[in-house]
Every structure is written in C-alpha cells, then in structure tokens.
Enzyme design. Structure first.
Site, PDB file in Angstrom:
ATOM      1  N   LYS A  99       0.912  -1.199  -0.043  1.00 16.84           N
ATOM      2  CA  LYS A  99       0.089   0.066  -0.003  1.00 16.84           C
ATOM      3  C   LYS A  99       0.915   1.252  -0.045  1.00 16.84           C
ATOM      4  CE  LYS A  99      -3.837  -2.424   2.180  1.00 16.84           C
ATOM      5  NZ  LYS A  99      -4.989  -2.302   3.125  1.00 16.84           N
ATOM      6  N   ASN A 157      -2.345  -0.349   6.884  1.00 24.66           N
ATOM      7  CA  ASN A 157      -1.817  -1.784   7.460  1.00 24.66           C
ATOM      8  C   ASN A 157      -0.761  -2.374   6.338  1.00 24.66           C
ATOM      9  OD1 ASN A 157      -3.677  -2.114   5.641  1.00 24.66           O
ATOM     10  ND2 ASN A 157      -5.076  -3.443   6.877  1.00 24.66           N
ATOM     11  N   GLU A 195      -8.385 -11.050  -8.469  1.00 25.72           N
ATOM     12  CA  GLU A 195      -7.723  -9.822  -8.325  1.00 25.72           C
ATOM     13  C   GLU A 195      -6.588  -9.780  -8.994  1.00 25.72           C
ATOM     14  OE1 GLU A 195      -7.004 -10.140  -3.791  1.00 25.72           O
ATOM     15  OE2 GLU A 195      -8.968  -9.304  -3.171  1.00 25.72           O
ATOM     16  N   HIS A 206      -2.205  -5.354   1.243  1.00 30.41           N
ATOM     17  CA  HIS A 206      -3.363  -6.262   0.846  1.00 30.41           C
ATOM     18  C   HIS A 206      -2.788  -7.493   0.636  1.00 30.41           C
ATOM     19  CE1 HIS A 206      -6.880  -7.534  -1.171  1.00 30.41           C
ATOM     20  NE2 HIS A 206      -6.332  -7.944  -1.972  1.00 30.41           N
ATOM     21  N   TYR A 258     -12.604  -3.078  -3.600  1.00 31.39           N
ATOM     22  CA  TYR A 258     -12.853  -2.794  -2.328  1.00 31.39           C
ATOM     23  C   TYR A 258     -14.636  -2.830  -2.481  1.00 31.39           C
ATOM     24  CZ  TYR A 258      -8.203  -2.445  -0.347  1.00 31.39           C
ATOM     25  OH  TYR A 258      -7.218  -2.487   0.318  1.00 31.39           O
ATOM     26  N   ARG A 288       2.044  -6.848   9.370  1.00 33.80           N
ATOM     27  CA  ARG A 288       1.127  -5.741  10.150  1.00 33.80           C
ATOM     28  C   ARG A 288       1.638  -5.538  11.577  1.00 33.80           C
ATOM     29  NH1 ARG A 288      -4.322  -7.439   7.021  1.00 33.80           N
ATOM     30  NH2 ARG A 288      -4.402  -6.183   5.271  1.00 33.80           N
ATOM     31  N   PHE A 324     -15.924   3.939   6.594  1.00 40.22           N
ATOM     32  CA  PHE A 324     -14.307   4.293   6.435  1.00 40.22           C
ATOM     33  C   PHE A 324     -13.993   4.341   4.957  1.00 40.22           C
ATOM     34  CE2 PHE A 324     -14.701  -0.304   7.542  1.00 40.22           C
ATOM     35  CZ  PHE A 324     -14.165  -0.802   6.566  1.00 40.22           C
ATOM     36  N   ARG A 373      -1.507 -14.580   3.349  1.00 34.69           N
ATOM     37  CA  ARG A 373      -2.444 -14.032   4.491  1.00 34.69           C
ATOM     38  C   ARG A 373      -1.889 -14.047   5.948  1.00 34.69           C
ATOM     39  NH1 ARG A 373      -6.791 -10.867   3.481  1.00 34.69           N
ATOM     40  NH2 ARG A 373      -8.485 -11.301   5.353  1.00 34.69           N
ATOM     41  N   THR A 430      -6.401  -7.691  10.164  1.00 29.76           N
ATOM     42  CA  THR A 430      -6.526  -6.531   9.411  1.00 29.76           C
ATOM     43  C   THR A 430      -6.351  -5.288  10.334  1.00 29.76           C
ATOM     44  OG1 THR A 430      -8.244  -7.618   8.321  1.00 29.76           O
ATOM     45  CG2 THR A 430      -8.373  -5.301   8.258  1.00 29.76           C
TER      46      THR A 430
HETATM   47  N1  UDP Z   1     -10.251  -1.196   6.734  1.00 33.77           N
HETATM   48  C1  UDP Z   1     -10.417  -0.252   7.568  1.00 33.77           C
HETATM   49  N2  UDP Z   1     -11.146  -0.306   8.746  1.00 33.77           N
HETATM   50  C2  UDP Z   1     -11.816  -1.525   9.088  1.00 33.77           C
HETATM   51  C3  UDP Z   1     -11.612  -2.520   8.007  1.00 33.77           C
HETATM   52  C4  UDP Z   1     -10.730  -2.595   6.946  1.00 33.77           C
HETATM   53  O1  UDP Z   1      -9.873   0.897   7.437  1.00 33.77           O
HETATM   54  O2  UDP Z   1     -12.488  -1.300   9.823  1.00 33.77           O
HETATM   55  C5  UDP Z   1      -9.500  -1.030   5.396  1.00 33.77           C
HETATM   56  C6  UDP Z   1      -7.901  -1.721   5.816  1.00 33.77           C
HETATM   57  O3  UDP Z   1      -7.150  -0.793   4.893  1.00 33.77           O
HETATM   58  C7  UDP Z   1      -8.144  -3.193   5.239  1.00 33.77           C
HETATM   59  C8  UDP Z   1      -8.913  -2.907   3.997  1.00 33.77           C
HETATM   60  O4  UDP Z   1      -9.870  -2.087   4.186  1.00 33.77           O
HETATM   61  O5  UDP Z   1      -6.847  -3.817   4.701  1.00 33.77           O
HETATM   62  C9  UDP Z   1      -9.610  -3.911   3.562  1.00 33.77           C
HETATM   63  O6  UDP Z   1     -10.460  -4.466   4.337  1.00 33.77           O
HETATM   64  P1  UDP Z   1     -10.731  -6.312   4.451  1.00 33.77           P
HETATM   65  O7  UDP Z   1     -11.692  -6.487   5.587  1.00 33.77           O
HETATM   66  O8  UDP Z   1     -10.650  -6.932   3.256  1.00 33.77           O
HETATM   67  O9  UDP Z   1      -9.130  -6.523   5.136  1.00 33.77           O
HETATM   68  P2  UDP Z   1      -7.892  -7.244   5.011  1.00 33.77           P
HETATM   69  O10 UDP Z   1      -8.292  -8.370   3.702  1.00 33.77           O
HETATM   70  O11 UDP Z   1      -7.018  -6.390   4.144  1.00 33.77           O
HETATM   71  O12 UDP Z   1      -7.150  -7.787   6.000  1.00 33.77           O
HETATM   72 MG    MG Z   2      -9.766  -8.271   2.136  1.00 36.08          MG
END
Ligand code: UDP
Ligand code: MG
Length: 153
Positions: free
Chosen positions: A9, A112, A126, A115, A49, A102, A57, A85, A91
């Site tokens: 990111k 964080n 993706e 992705h 997204y 992270r 958010f 992952r 997250t």
């Molecule tokens: N995100 C955020 N607030 C939240 C949850 C997610 O800002 O409460 C952002 C964060 O950057 C995250 C992205 O949205 O990486 C995508 O969310 P996802 O639930 O897909 O999480 P990830 O797969 O990235 O762990």
């Molecule tokens: Mg995700």
C-alpha cells in the site's frame, strides 16, 4: 502451484518498507512471478473494495490507497494464498501478532501496509484485475527441491 496478489500500500512505499516486505516473502521461499508499480484510482478501488462500499471508512480507505503509488506483486507457492495471508496478520494492525507484517510495521486498521488475497477464488479475480497474461514471467525454480518435499502440493 497457487498464486496470490499482494499490494504494498502507499504507506509501505512512503515509509520505505517496500524492500523489507518483499524480502519477507522472498525469504519464506515464495516465488515472485509478476510485479509492477501503479497509481490506483477510484474506479479500480470501487471494484477491488466492493465488499466495503457503504462502510463509513470507505472514503478514507480510498484516499489512503490513492495517496501514492502501490506495488503489485504476484507470489507463487503451494497454498500461497493461506501462507501470505498469515504473514500479513490481522486487518487491524493493533491486533496483529508480532512477527507478522502488520504486527511489526503498522498501528492502524486502515494503514496496514499490505493487501493480501483472502481466498483462492478472490486471488484469481484480483490477479486478473491488475495483471495481464504477458505480465507474468516464467523462469526456472532450481531450489524447489530444498523448499518442498516431492509429494507436497
Ligand atoms: N479497513 C479499514 N477499517 C476497517 C476494516 C478495514 O480501514 O475497520 C481497510 C484496511 O485497510 C483493510 C481494507 O480496508 O486492509 C480491506 O478490508 P478487509 O476487511 O478486506 O481486510 P484485509 O483483507 O485487508 O485484511
Ligand atoms: Mg480483504
């Protein structure tokens, strides 16, 4: 072998963590098969997204993801989606275990660092979103015998 998408990111780029993060995947033994730098825009984030559209958010997330270019990587290995992952961690980086990307480099649920695709099906979608067939490099993997047993898949 399985392939997964990692997006470093904008925060990873601005904070000078690109090498550190890529190095972790390299050291784990994953194979880098495609990589490029790209400035994302709102239209691609609306798709990428889509599951978060409507969250309060979402606008901030998109601002963060367009604040600077990202580095897109495709990593290959047996069960690469699951492995990568787990390396990313939770997250919300404040809940992420030390030793994860992270958990070692971030303090935010939004900012964080990476992705990572969350399933084999989503990884394929993706990767197709960000890479064309000609972006992938086919090259030998001479160390595979030291990374995997013959019966592993
Ligand atoms: N995100 C955020 N607030 C939240 C949850 C997610 O800002 O409460 C952002 C964060 O950057 C995250 C992205 O949205 O990486 C995508 O969310 P996802 O639930 O897909 O999480 P990830 O797969 O990235 O762990
Ligand atoms: Mg995700």
């Amino acid at each position: 072998m399985e392939r997964t998408l990692v997006i470093l990111k904008p925060g990873a780029l601005q904070r000078g963590l690109v090498g550190e993060v890529i190095s972790r995947f390299e050291k784990r033994g994953l194979k880098l098969v495609a990589m490029k730098m790209k400035q994302l825009d709102q239209s691609i984030l609306d798709v990428h997204y889509a599951h978060l559209k409507g969250k309060p958010f979402f606008p901030w997330l998109c601002s963060g993801m367009t604040a600077a270019p990202v580095i897109l990587c495709c990593w290959e290995g047996f069960e690469a989606v699951k492995v990568v992952r787990a390396m990313a961690g939770s997250t919300n980086a404040r809940n992420a275990a030390p030793g994860t990307i992270r958990g070692d480099y971030a303090l935010s649920a939004q900012e964080n660092i990476v992705h990572t695709s969350d399933s084999v099906e989503n990884a394929q979608a993706e990767l197709d979103r960000f890479f064309s067939p000609e972006d992938y490099c086919d090259y030998p993997s001479p160390l595979n015998q030291f990374l995997y047993a013959p019966d592993e898949k």
